[in-house]
Design a protein around this motif. Structure first.
Motif, PDB file in Angstrom:
ATOM      1  N   GLY A 130      31.097  18.178  18.848  1.00 14.52           N
ATOM      2  CA  GLY A 130      31.374  18.894  17.605  1.00 14.52           C
ATOM      3  C   GLY A 130      31.924  17.980  16.534  1.00 14.52           C
ATOM      4  O   GLY A 130      31.558  18.092  15.348  1.00 14.52           O
ATOM      5  N   ILE A 131      32.793  17.046  16.915  1.00 11.63           N
ATOM      6  CA  ILE A 131      33.383  16.114  15.954  1.00 11.63           C
ATOM      7  C   ILE A 131      32.323  15.147  15.420  1.00 11.63           C
ATOM      8  O   ILE A 131      32.322  14.796  14.230  1.00 11.63           O
ATOM      9  N   GLU A 132      31.392  14.733  16.288  1.00 11.09           N
ATOM     10  CA  GLU A 132      30.292  13.881  15.833  1.00 11.09           C
ATOM     11  C   GLU A 132      29.437  14.611  14.796  1.00 11.09           C
ATOM     12  O   GLU A 132      29.013  14.039  13.788  1.00 11.09           O
ATOM     13  N   ARG A 133      29.214  15.885  15.040  1.00 11.38           N
ATOM     14  CA  ARG A 133      28.423  16.676  14.092  1.00 11.38           C
ATOM     15  C   ARG A 133      29.189  16.886  12.787  1.00 11.38           C
ATOM     16  O   ARG A 133      28.590  16.982  11.711  1.00 11.38           O
ATOM     17  N   THR A 134      30.510  16.965  12.891  1.00 11.67           N
ATOM     18  CA  THR A 134      31.330  17.060  11.684  1.00 11.67           C
ATOM     19  C   THR A 134      31.129  15.834  10.805  1.00 11.67           C
ATOM     20  O   THR A 134      30.942  15.933   9.590  1.00 11.67           O
ATOM     21  N   ALA A 135      31.160  14.650  11.439  1.00  6.51           N
ATOM     22  CA  ALA A 135      30.965  13.404  10.693  1.00  6.51           C
ATOM     23  C   ALA A 135      29.587  13.364  10.046  1.00  6.51           C
ATOM     24  O   ALA A 135      29.432  12.941   8.890  1.00  6.51           O
ATOM     25  N   GLN A 136      28.560  13.823  10.758  1.00  2.89           N
ATOM     26  CA  GLN A 136      27.207  13.856  10.204  1.00  2.89           C
ATOM     27  C   GLN A 136      27.121  14.809   9.010  1.00  2.89           C
ATOM     28  O   GLN A 136      26.479  14.500   7.997  1.00  2.89           O
ATOM     29  N   ALA A 137      27.770  15.971   9.151  1.00  2.00           N
ATOM     30  CA  ALA A 137      27.763  16.950   8.055  1.00  2.00           C
ATOM     31  C   ALA A 137      28.461  16.396   6.820  1.00  2.00           C
ATOM     32  O   ALA A 137      27.990  16.577   5.689  1.00  2.00           O
ATOM     33  N   MET A 138      29.576  15.706   7.016  1.00  2.00           N
ATOM     34  CA  MET A 138      30.312  15.128   5.889  1.00  2.00           C
ATOM     35  C   MET A 138      29.485  14.066   5.181  1.00  2.00           C
ATOM     36  O   MET A 138      29.532  13.929   3.955  1.00  2.00           O
ATOM     37  N   ALA A 139      28.684  13.325   5.963  1.00  2.00           N
ATOM     38  CA  ALA A 139      27.868  12.258   5.367  1.00  2.00           C
ATOM     39  C   ALA A 139      26.791  12.816   4.446  1.00  2.00           C
ATOM     40  O   ALA A 139      26.366  12.150   3.493  1.00  2.00           O
ATOM     41  N   SER A 140      26.333  14.052   4.697  1.00  4.96           N
ATOM     42  CA  SER A 140      25.269  14.653   3.878  1.00  4.96           C
ATOM     43  C   SER A 140      25.799  15.658   2.861  1.00  4.96           C
ATOM     44  O   SER A 140      25.017  16.335   2.201  1.00  4.96           O
ATOM     45  N   ALA A 141      27.130  15.744   2.718  1.00  4.60           N
ATOM     46  CA  ALA A 141      27.723  16.763   1.847  1.00  4.60           C
ATOM     47  C   ALA A 141      27.625  16.386   0.378  1.00  4.60           C
ATOM     48  O   ALA A 141      27.730  15.214   0.010  1.00  4.60           O
ATOM     49  N   ASP A 142      27.421  17.402  -0.468  1.00  8.09           N
ATOM     50  CA  ASP A 142      27.554  17.224  -1.910  1.00  8.09           C
ATOM     51  C   ASP A 142      29.033  17.266  -2.288  1.00  8.09           C
ATOM     52  O   ASP A 142      29.491  16.541  -3.163  1.00  8.09           O
ATOM     53  N   LEU A 143      29.773  18.150  -1.630  1.00 12.58           N
ATOM     54  CA  LEU A 143      31.203  18.312  -1.886  1.00 12.58           C
ATOM     55  C   LEU A 143      31.918  18.456  -0.548  1.00 12.58           C
ATOM     56  O   LEU A 143      31.485  19.225   0.311  1.00 12.58           O
ATOM     57  N   ILE A 144      33.003  17.713  -0.366  1.00 17.80           N
ATOM     58  CA  ILE A 144      33.844  17.848   0.831  1.00 17.80           C
ATOM     59  C   ILE A 144      35.123  18.567   0.435  1.00 17.80           C
ATOM     60  O   ILE A 144      35.779  18.193  -0.540  1.00 17.80           O
ATOM     61  N   ILE A 145      35.453  19.606   1.182  1.00 21.84           N
ATOM     62  CA  ILE A 145      36.739  20.287   0.997  1.00 21.84           C
ATOM     63  C   ILE A 145      37.635  19.906   2.167  1.00 21.84           C
ATOM     64  O   ILE A 145      37.333  20.232   3.321  1.00 21.84           O
ATOM     65  N   LEU A 146      38.703  19.216   1.875  1.00 20.91           N
ATOM     66  CA  LEU A 146      39.677  18.840   2.900  1.00 20.91           C
ATOM     67  C   LEU A 146      40.790  19.875   2.909  1.00 20.91           C
ATOM     68  O   LEU A 146      41.445  20.104   1.890  1.00 20.91           O
ATOM     69  N   VAL A 147      40.985  20.523   4.042  1.00 25.38           N
ATOM     70  CA  VAL A 147      42.037  21.518   4.182  1.00 25.38           C
ATOM     71  C   VAL A 147      43.213  20.884   4.916  1.00 25.38           C
ATOM     72  O   VAL A 147      43.062  20.340   6.011  1.00 25.38           O
ATOM     73  N   LEU A 148      44.383  20.960   4.290  1.00 27.15           N
ATOM     74  CA  LEU A 148      45.608  20.417   4.874  1.00 27.15           C
ATOM     75  C   LEU A 148      46.597  21.539   5.157  1.00 27.15           C
ATOM     76  O   LEU A 148      46.677  22.510   4.395  1.00 27.15           O
ATOM     77  N   ASP A 149      47.322  21.400   6.243  1.00 32.43           N
ATOM     78  CA  ASP A 149      48.415  22.328   6.547  1.00 32.43           C
ATOM     79  C   ASP A 149      49.628  21.886   5.746  1.00 32.43           C
ATOM     80  O   ASP A 149      50.330  20.941   6.104  1.00 32.43           O
ATOM     81  N   GLY A 150      49.858  22.574   4.607  1.00 31.90           N
ATOM     82  CA  GLY A 150      50.918  22.152   3.691  1.00 31.90           C
ATOM     83  C   GLY A 150      52.316  22.431   4.175  1.00 31.90           C
ATOM     84  O   GLY A 150      53.291  21.989   3.551  1.00 31.90           O
ATOM     85  N   SER A 151      52.441  23.153   5.298  1.00 30.38           N
ATOM     86  CA  SER A 151      53.783  23.477   5.805  1.00 30.38           C
ATOM     87  C   SER A 151      54.358  22.375   6.681  1.00 30.38           C
ATOM     88  O   SER A 151      55.500  22.472   7.141  1.00 30.38           O
ATOM     89  N   HIS A 152      53.570  21.322   6.939  1.00 32.32           N
ATOM     90  CA  HIS A 152      54.039  20.183   7.736  1.00 32.32           C
ATOM     91  C   HIS A 152      53.711  18.881   7.017  1.00 32.32           C
ATOM     92  O   HIS A 152      52.762  18.816   6.234  1.00 32.32           O
TER      93      HIS A 152
END
Length: 470
Positions: A295-317
């Motif tokens: 799944g993580i490998e597929r995540t990297a592949q998806a990010m490589a072909s993205a027009d826009l990346i949304i990075l979600v951060l846990d702001g409480s830590h």
């Protein structure tokens, strides 16, 4: 061209009304065969209500349905031929029975239509150019306001008009080249006021127009395929919550257990009238779990072909090693379009915008809580990011020529290449016979877009993409 073709034109499924369409010289004979109440004289564009029989001449024949028969006389019809629409109840079985009755009507030349054949006839009969015909299928498949507006503009002939305007200038250029080739020794008055400089000037004008059209191809791709938006982050940061918020439904499982999403999940949505393909991904972290690793490998592949990346951060830590792992992935992607969503600010804000900017200077940042009423903020941030990426704020799809079709892009690039070659050869003083070939190739490529210079193979490929009955 002498056949009478027929097909069901409405979509499969239950509906209030369904349509069987007929086009060709046998339309009136089909009406006579099927209509129990056949009028003494058929008036074009007049609706006739009648029961539908398998054979109206036989009082014992089966009655299939009751329908409205609407006859449109050629050339004042969609196909340019006589056209008949039988508007019946929207039952799959009923419509198939009416279609079979048309095919069994013994009217000479009646047969099933091929995919897109009604629109193909409209093109062949001069009712529309090829770019307009291709826009018909784009209207049918439009998923958002943007794609629909662009398709409607092209269907109205806006792109075709621009291509014809460019070709007119190219025709002037080709005419002058022909004079130079046929009468090289004639005096200057006969040859006209043209010289190499004038030809280059005209070709550059054409080139600028072609490049302006090609510059819209990125927006055209958005309208056709959608903006690919990949949601990334460490496990349990709120990626799936954001995905569900943007979709407006609980598409992805959300729990407080890290690693719930183990594969990429894709869904399409319209945000601000723009088609978007959302991709939820597995959380990025070091793991020994084989399934999660895939799944993580597929995540990297998806990010490589993205027009826009949304990075979600846990702001409480505070940012931790897991966040650093994600940031390393993003830095490798080198994607200039990045939106950071600092989630869970209802639990207290530990990560600030300054913290994010220190690591990702070019990113847009929004702080919110996806479970605390911050969904509208997140949706607006995504819409703003997409609008800024493609300068959609200036976009007026109904007033602009926007190229969405890959075939059109290919022909425009061919024309661009050949015109550049012609300009270079003129400047190098090459023989006009050779220059004229490149200019003519450009002229033909432009004509290919509107169907002026196109063979049966291209037409068959274009119309094979249509649904049956259109």
């Amino acid at each position: 061209m002498n056949d009478t073709i027929t097909a069901i034109s409405s979509a499969p499924g239950e509906a209030g009304i369904g349509i069987v369409k007929v086009s060709g010289p046998g339309c009136k004979d089909v009406m006579k065969r099927l209509m129990v109440r056949f009028p003494e004289e058929i008036e074009p564009r007049h609706a006739y209500l009648s029961r539908v029989s398998r054979n109206a001449a036989d009082p014992e024949a089966e009655i299939i349905d009751e329908a409205i028969f609407l006859f449109m006389e050629g050339p004042h019809s969609y196909t340019g031929e006589d056209v008949l629409e039988i508007q019946a109840h929207g039952s799959n079985t009923g419509l198939k029975n009416i279609l079979q009755a048309v095919l069994d009507s013994e009217v000479e030349g009646v047969r099933m239509a091929e995919p897109g054949e009604f629109t193909k006839l409209a093109f062949l009969n001069g009712k529309m150019d090829l770019s307009q015909a291709e826009a018909v299928i784009d209207i049918i498949k439009a998923r958002t306001d943007l794609s629909l507006s662009i398709a409607e503009s092209q269907s109205a002939g806006r792109l075709g008009d621009k291509i014809r305007e460019i070709r007119e200038t190219m025709l002037d250029v080709l005419a002058q080249m022909a004079v130079d080739i046929d009468y090289p020794d004639e005096d200057e008055d006969f040859a006209g006021d043209y010289d190499g400089t004038a030809l280059v000037s005209q070709l550059r004008w054409v080139l600028n127009d072609i490049e302006d059209l090609l510059d819209t191809a990125s927006i055209g791709r958005i309208a056709r395929e959608g903006v690919r938006v990949v949601i990334a982050g460490k496990p349990n940061a709120g990626k799936s919550s954001l995905m569900n918020a943007l979709l407006g439904e609980g598409r992805v499982i959300v729990t407080d257990v890290p690693g719930t999403t183990r594969d990429t999940v894709e869904e399409s949505v319209s945000i601000g009238g723009v088609p978007i393909v959302l991709v939820d991904t597995a959380g990025l972290r070091d793991t020994e779990d084989k399934v999660e690793k895939i799944g993580i490998e597929r995540t990297a592949q998806a990010m490589a072909s993205a027009d826009l990346i949304i990075l979600v951060l846990d702001g409480s830590h505070d940012l931790d090693d897991k966040d650093d792992t994600v940031l390393e992935y993003i830095e490798k992607m080198n994607n200039e379009h990045l939106l950071v969503v600092i989630n869970k600010n209802d639990l207290g804000v530990t990560i600030t915008e300054d913290d994010v900017k220190a690591k990702l200077p070019g990113a847009s940042v929004v702080s919110t809580s996806l479970v605390g009423g911050g969904v509208p903020e997140a949706v607006k941030a995504v819409a703003d990011a997409v609008t800024e990426m493609y300068d959609l704020g200036r976009l007026n799809a109904k007033e602009m020529n926007i190229v969405t079709n890959e075939r059109h892009v290919r022909m425009l690039r061919n024309a661009e290449m050949n015109i550049n070659e012609a300009i270079t050869m003129i400047q190098n003083g090459d023989p006009m016979e050779v220059i004229e070939l490149s200019a003519h190739y450009a002229y033909d490529s432009l004509g290919n877009i509107i169907g002026e210079e196109v063979g049966d193979e291209v037409l068959d490929r274009v119309f094979s993409k249509f649904c049956l009955g259109k």
